[in-house]
Structure formats: structure tokens, C-alpha cells
Design an enzyme around this catalytic site. Sequence first.
Site, short mmCIF file in Angstrom:
data_model
loop_
_atom_site.label_atom_id
_atom_site.label_comp_id
_atom_site.label_asym_id
_atom_site.label_seq_id
_atom_site.Cartn_x
_atom_site.Cartn_y
_atom_site.Cartn_z
CB CYS A 191 2.44 7.11 3.49
SG CYS A 191 2.76 5.81 4.68
CB CYS A 195 6.25 -5.54 8.99
SG CYS A 195 7.40 -4.79 10.16
CD GLU A 250 -2.85 -0.36 2.61
OE1 GLU A 250 -3.15 -1.40 3.18
OE2 GLU A 250 -3.04 0.76 3.10
CB CYS A 270 1.21 -2.85 13.39
SG CYS A 270 1.61 -2.43 11.69
#
Length: 345
Positions: free
Chosen positions: A107, A114, A94, A121
Site C-alpha cells: 500500500c 492530503c 507510511e 481519515c
Amino acid sequence: MMTKKDILSMDLEQLEQLLKEWKEPKFRAKQLFAWLHEKQVTDFAKMTNLSQSLREKLQAETKISALDMVEKLVSKEDGTRKYLFALENGSVIESVLMQYDYGNTVCVSTQAGCRMGCRFCASTLDGVERSLTAGEMLSQIYQIQKDLGQRISGVVLMGSGEPLDNYENVLRFIKLLNDPMGQNMGQRHMTLSTCGLIEKMYDLAEQQLQITLAVSLHAPNDEIRKQIMPVAKANPMDKLLQSCQAYTDKTKRRLTFEYALMQGVNDSDACARELASRLRQMLCHVNLIPMNPVKERAYTKTSKAQVQRFATILQQNGVETTIRRKLGSDIDAACGQLRRRYMQK
Ligand code: SAH
């Protein structure tokens, strides 16, 4: 099969080296660099000042790592845009465009997924698929710039991934983005956000960059931090703050601490006072983030009144504090959730 060279990730020196091997004149490297990073052309056929034979060789042996835009959501409230890009191997990432009075900021994601495991998150729910190349990070900006038809003047490395877990590629990305012969984005308009990988922060300080370093703190002490950020076990807060101090000493750049307020976890008045006592002496500012609730996660956001109260306590105790404005709430899906929705289809 020969793997094609990732040409968008190469700096000028590497392009010169490649063209030297191909027995092309040196000045061609600059021309090629300008096509890739200033004009941001993704089709070798359009590089009209290069010879036909060079264009064909480039086409055969290299690739411009363009991402495939698979979804775009535009906020009706404030023009924020969320993009979903597919990488070559089918992973998705994204990127978000945010429009401010002072310019357009993207961003950027630095990894697909991750592996840091922060419990609040969405990006880390399935671990990391892979790190992105510098070209794939640049391509997010170049494509969004083209789609928007306006210059992108700032970048925050706050998409999925831990930038310092992809250190070499991220550094290369920063340098390419900063290059006056390319996008020419000032380093002061770039922010690198990290969950606090201490050793890499010392390495980064050595680079003497002018970028803003943002450190995701989210807690005033190790006890709370370890509950929500597994990375805190190997990177304890005392040492983390020492590395932050060393970073500001070395670069003279003010550091940002990010603090997402989660109800009943890290948002009490006592937390605010403890945080202030630890940060008061530092060249820093705290950015309070109203937590984005993630469906798969247990945490909920702090009330507006308590966010304000938390900010006031920090300010009264000598710590500069801002509350992050929320953009694009109508296309919400918290950070990383668009990607997850797509993956589960
Ligand atoms: N890995 C880097 C950058 C990616 S996330 C880092 O940890 O800093 C960018 C910021 O969003 C980080 O501060 C991160 O902790 C925060 N964040 C992640 N999930 C969030 C959520 N659900 N609500 C609010 N902030 C969140």
C-alpha cells in the site's frame, strides 16, 4: 547550488535524452534503467558495466530518490509490515506490506498528507505537505521488496494522499512499475483509489490502463456524502457515477466502490437499499471496509453483525459485495496514525 536530477522518476526516453546531452552512447540508457528499476541498485558505484566517468557524473548531477526507513512494525499475527519513511525534506509517509496467498502487495502513499479533508481519515488532519515524485513512490516498493527478500507482485494506491491530485507523477509511476525492463508488475495487479475527482477520472479513462479503479463512495447519496467528504460538494454523486460508467465503458474493467461503514452515519438498512438501487446496473463491486477508528475523529465502527447485514442487502439486490479482511490488527494504528504519532514527537 545545482539541484540534482531525480533520475529514478525518468522513463527510458528521458534517460536517453540525458545521456545524449552527456555524449554517451544510447545503449547506456537501457543499462542504467535496468540498474535502477530491475536490479534496484541505489548506489552508482555498484553499476559496474557503466564507465567510471559516467558513474561519477551520475553521482555528481543526479540522485536516486531513496527514502530513509525510520520505523518498521511487523505483525506477529499475519506478517503485515508497516513502514515509516522520511523524505528528503523531513516529511514522513507510511507504506504497508500485506501478505496474501496470491502474493505480496504494498500500500503506497502518493502524497505526504492530503488536502481532500475526508472527516474520518487521519491523513488529511494537517493538510498536504507535498506530492511525491514517481521515484519516491517506486522507492517504497523497491525498499520493501529488499527488506522482505521476496517479490512484490501487487500495489494499491491507498496510503496517504489523493492519487488523482498528483496525476502526472502517479501515471508515470504506474508506467515505470509496469515496464518489462524494470519491476514488470502487471497493471492488473495495481489498484488506484480515488475520493472521486470527476474530471481526472475522465482523463484516466483516456489512458486505457488495465489497472483497477477504486472509488471511495462511503455514502448512498450526496446528503450523507457531503457530511463526511468535502470533495462531494464539487463532485456530486450523479456526475460521479456517470464518470464511473464512462470509465468502465471505455476500459471494460470492473470498478470497485469502497464503503467504510460508520455507525449511525451511513450503515442503515435504508442506506444499503439506496446504494444498491444506484449501483445495480453497473460493472462494479462493493468493498465494505470496517471503519478504522481514528483518535482525532468522531466516527466509530459499525458492529460486525450490521456489516454482514449491509453486505447481504447489497447482494440480495444484485450488487456484488465483499467485506475487507483486516490485516495486522496487532500493529494497528489506523491508516496514517503511525505517521501522526511520529510527527507529534
Ligand atoms: N485518497 C484516496 C486513497 C487513500 S485512502 C481515496 O480517497 O480513495 C484509501 C481508502 O481508505 C479510501 O477509501 C479511504 O476513504 C479509506 N479510509 C480513510 N480513512 C479511513 C478510516 N479511518 N477507516 C476506514 N477507511 C478509511
